[in-house]
Design a protein around this motif. Sequence first.
Motif, PDB file in Angstrom:
ATOM      1  N   LEU A  68       0.828  -1.213   0.000  1.00  3.73           N
ATOM      2  CA  LEU A  68       0.000   0.000   0.000  1.00  3.73           C
ATOM      3  C   LEU A  68       0.859   1.258   0.000  1.00  3.73           C
ATOM      4  O   LEU A  68       0.574   2.219  -0.717  1.00  3.73           O
ATOM      5  N   VAL A  69       1.902   1.263   0.799  1.00  2.00           N
ATOM      6  CA  VAL A  69       2.791   2.423   0.871  1.00  2.00           C
ATOM      7  C   VAL A  69       3.462   2.650  -0.482  1.00  2.00           C
ATOM      8  O   VAL A  69       3.525   3.780  -0.976  1.00  2.00           O
ATOM      9  N   LEU A  70       3.953   1.585  -1.088  1.00  2.00           N
ATOM     10  CA  LEU A  70       4.598   1.710  -2.391  1.00  2.00           C
ATOM     11  C   LEU A  70       3.626   2.248  -3.440  1.00  2.00           C
ATOM     12  O   LEU A  70       3.978   3.122  -4.235  1.00  2.00           O
ATOM     13  N   ALA A  71       2.396   1.742  -3.421  1.00  2.00           N
ATOM     14  CA  ALA A  71       1.388   2.240  -4.366  1.00  2.00           C
ATOM     15  C   ALA A  71       1.101   3.717  -4.118  1.00  2.00           C
ATOM     16  O   ALA A  71       0.966   4.499  -5.062  1.00  2.00           O
ATOM     17  N   GLY A  72       1.030   4.115  -2.848  1.00  2.00           N
ATOM     18  CA  GLY A  72       0.805   5.526  -2.526  1.00  2.00           C
ATOM     19  C   GLY A  72       1.947   6.411  -2.978  1.00  2.00           C
ATOM     20  O   GLY A  72       1.725   7.510  -3.506  1.00  2.00           O
ATOM     21  N   LEU A  73       3.174   5.939  -2.781  1.00  2.00           N
ATOM     22  CA  LEU A  73       4.332   6.716  -3.221  1.00  2.00           C
ATOM     23  C   LEU A  73       4.364   6.843  -4.745  1.00  2.00           C
ATOM     24  O   LEU A  73       4.676   7.914  -5.276  1.00  2.00           O
ATOM     25  N   GLN A  74       4.025   5.773  -5.436  1.00  2.00           N
ATOM     26  CA  GLN A  74       3.986   5.835  -6.894  1.00  2.00           C
ATOM     27  C   GLN A  74       2.868   6.755  -7.377  1.00  2.00           C
ATOM     28  O   GLN A  74       3.052   7.518  -8.333  1.00  2.00           O
ATOM     29  N   LEU A  75       1.718   6.689  -6.730  1.00  2.00           N
ATOM     30  CA  LEU A  75       0.616   7.572  -7.101  1.00  2.00           C
ATOM     31  C   LEU A  75       0.976   9.031  -6.857  1.00  2.00           C
ATOM     32  O   LEU A  75       0.687   9.899  -7.686  1.00  2.00           O
ATOM     33  N   LEU A  77       3.953  10.292  -6.965  1.00  2.00           N
ATOM     34  CA  LEU A  77       4.900  10.652  -8.015  1.00  2.00           C
ATOM     35  C   LEU A  77       4.176  10.995  -9.313  1.00  2.00           C
ATOM     36  O   LEU A  77       4.479  12.000  -9.959  1.00  2.00           O
ATOM     37  N   VAL A  78       3.200  10.176  -9.679  1.00  2.00           N
ATOM     38  CA  VAL A  78       2.418  10.445 -10.894  1.00  2.00           C
ATOM     39  C   VAL A  78       1.693  11.781 -10.772  1.00  2.00           C
ATOM     40  O   VAL A  78       1.675  12.587 -11.712  1.00  2.00           O
ATOM     41  N   LEU A  79       1.106  12.046  -9.617  1.00  2.00           N
ATOM     42  CA  LEU A  79       0.391  13.311  -9.419  1.00  2.00           C
ATOM     43  C   LEU A  79       1.340  14.504  -9.448  1.00  2.00           C
ATOM     44  O   LEU A  79       1.000  15.557  -9.996  1.00  2.00           O
ATOM     45  N   PHE A  80       2.537  14.355  -8.862  1.00  2.00           N
ATOM     46  CA  PHE A  80       3.534  15.430  -8.928  1.00  2.00           C
ATOM     47  C   PHE A  80       3.926  15.726 -10.377  1.00  2.00           C
ATOM     48  O   PHE A  80       3.985  16.879 -10.790  1.00  2.00           O
ATOM     49  N   VAL A  81       4.192  14.686 -11.127  1.00  2.00           N
ATOM     50  CA  VAL A  81       4.598  14.862 -12.527  1.00  2.00           C
ATOM     51  C   VAL A  81       3.466  15.492 -13.328  1.00  2.00           C
ATOM     52  O   VAL A  81       3.681  16.454 -14.083  1.00  2.00           O
ATOM     53  N   PHE A  82       2.258  14.973 -13.166  1.00  2.00           N
ATOM     54  CA  PHE A  82       1.128  15.504 -13.911  1.00  2.00           C
ATOM     55  C   PHE A  82       0.853  16.959 -13.526  1.00  2.00           C
ATOM     56  O   PHE A  82       0.623  17.811 -14.390  1.00  2.00           O
ATOM     57  N   GLY A  83       0.911  17.253 -12.230  1.00  2.00           N
ATOM     58  CA  GLY A  83       0.738  18.639 -11.789  1.00  2.00           C
ATOM     59  C   GLY A  83       1.833  19.544 -12.316  1.00  2.00           C
ATOM     60  O   GLY A  83       1.579  20.690 -12.703  1.00  2.00           O
ATOM     61  N   GLY A  84       3.063  19.039 -12.359  1.00  2.00           N
ATOM     62  CA  GLY A  84       4.177  19.822 -12.903  1.00  2.00           C
ATOM     63  C   GLY A  84       4.003  20.111 -14.380  1.00  2.00           C
ATOM     64  O   GLY A  84       4.252  21.232 -14.840  1.00  2.00           O
ATOM     65  N   PHE A 102      -3.813  18.864  -8.197  1.00  2.00           N
ATOM     66  CA  PHE A 102      -2.902  17.734  -8.326  1.00  2.00           C
ATOM     67  C   PHE A 102      -1.753  17.846  -7.336  1.00  2.00           C
ATOM     68  O   PHE A 102      -1.327  16.854  -6.764  1.00  2.00           O
ATOM     69  N   TRP A 103      -1.234  19.057  -7.147  1.00  2.00           N
ATOM     70  CA  TRP A 103      -0.159  19.252  -6.174  1.00  2.00           C
ATOM     71  C   TRP A 103      -0.663  18.946  -4.770  1.00  2.00           C
ATOM     72  O   TRP A 103       0.019  18.256  -4.012  1.00  2.00           O
ATOM     73  N   ASP A 104      -1.828  19.463  -4.422  1.00  2.00           N
ATOM     74  CA  ASP A 104      -2.387  19.203  -3.083  1.00  2.00           C
ATOM     75  C   ASP A 104      -2.614  17.719  -2.861  1.00  2.00           C
ATOM     76  O   ASP A 104      -2.264  17.174  -1.806  1.00  2.00           O
ATOM     77  N   THR A 105      -3.195  17.058  -3.847  1.00  2.00           N
ATOM     78  CA  THR A 105      -3.457  15.631  -3.721  1.00  2.00           C
ATOM     79  C   THR A 105      -2.159  14.846  -3.631  1.00  2.00           C
ATOM     80  O   THR A 105      -2.048  13.905  -2.841  1.00  2.00           O
ATOM     81  N   ALA A 106      -1.172  15.223  -4.420  1.00  2.00           N
ATOM     82  CA  ALA A 106       0.119  14.527  -4.384  1.00  2.00           C
ATOM     83  C   ALA A 106       0.754  14.638  -3.004  1.00  2.00           C
ATOM     84  O   ALA A 106       1.261  13.654  -2.462  1.00  2.00           O
ATOM     85  N   PHE A 107       0.717  15.841  -2.418  1.00  2.00           N
ATOM     86  CA  PHE A 107       1.281  16.007  -1.073  1.00  2.00           C
ATOM     87  C   PHE A 107       0.489  15.211  -0.045  1.00  2.00           C
ATOM     88  O   PHE A 107       1.071  14.591   0.847  1.00  2.00           O
TER      89      PHE A 107
END
Length: 138
Positions: A68-75, A77-84, A102-107
């Motif tokens: 679960l933690v790994l999936a959250g970290l990957q998600l 990362l995807v949200l950070f990239v997409f927001g960027g 996207f930035w808020d959700t990623a954090f």
Amino acid sequence: RLNELQEIDVVATETYPESVTLYYINHPESNWPLSPEGKRALMTETPLDRLSTRGFLTMSDTAGIRTLVLAGLQLSLVLFVFGGILTITGTDISSTGSDIAFWDTAFDVLLVSLLLLVTERAARWIRRRHSQRESPFN
């Protein structure tokens, strides 16, 4: 004793995903057959298939929680990239109103994942410390 046998190369290990480690006699003729339970653990279920509500709440299913933690970290990362990408290109998504979501959700996902990881590690440390106190071999 197991560590000593590993150091002198009598016992060898094979490590698999989901925190499964097999120990066997390090000899060319050793077959080290798996038990039926071991075969099922390696071939059938993923950590998330085995993760129960009780295992999650008590932080006892470490493989499932780490997944679960790994999936959250990957998600995150995807949200950070997409927001960027959205910030750099200056485009907005009509459903969110702004790319800042996207930035808020990623954090948020990153913080929840890290909190879950720290909680699991703390629970494991407490259990290990508690079992060492009760062990008659210490």
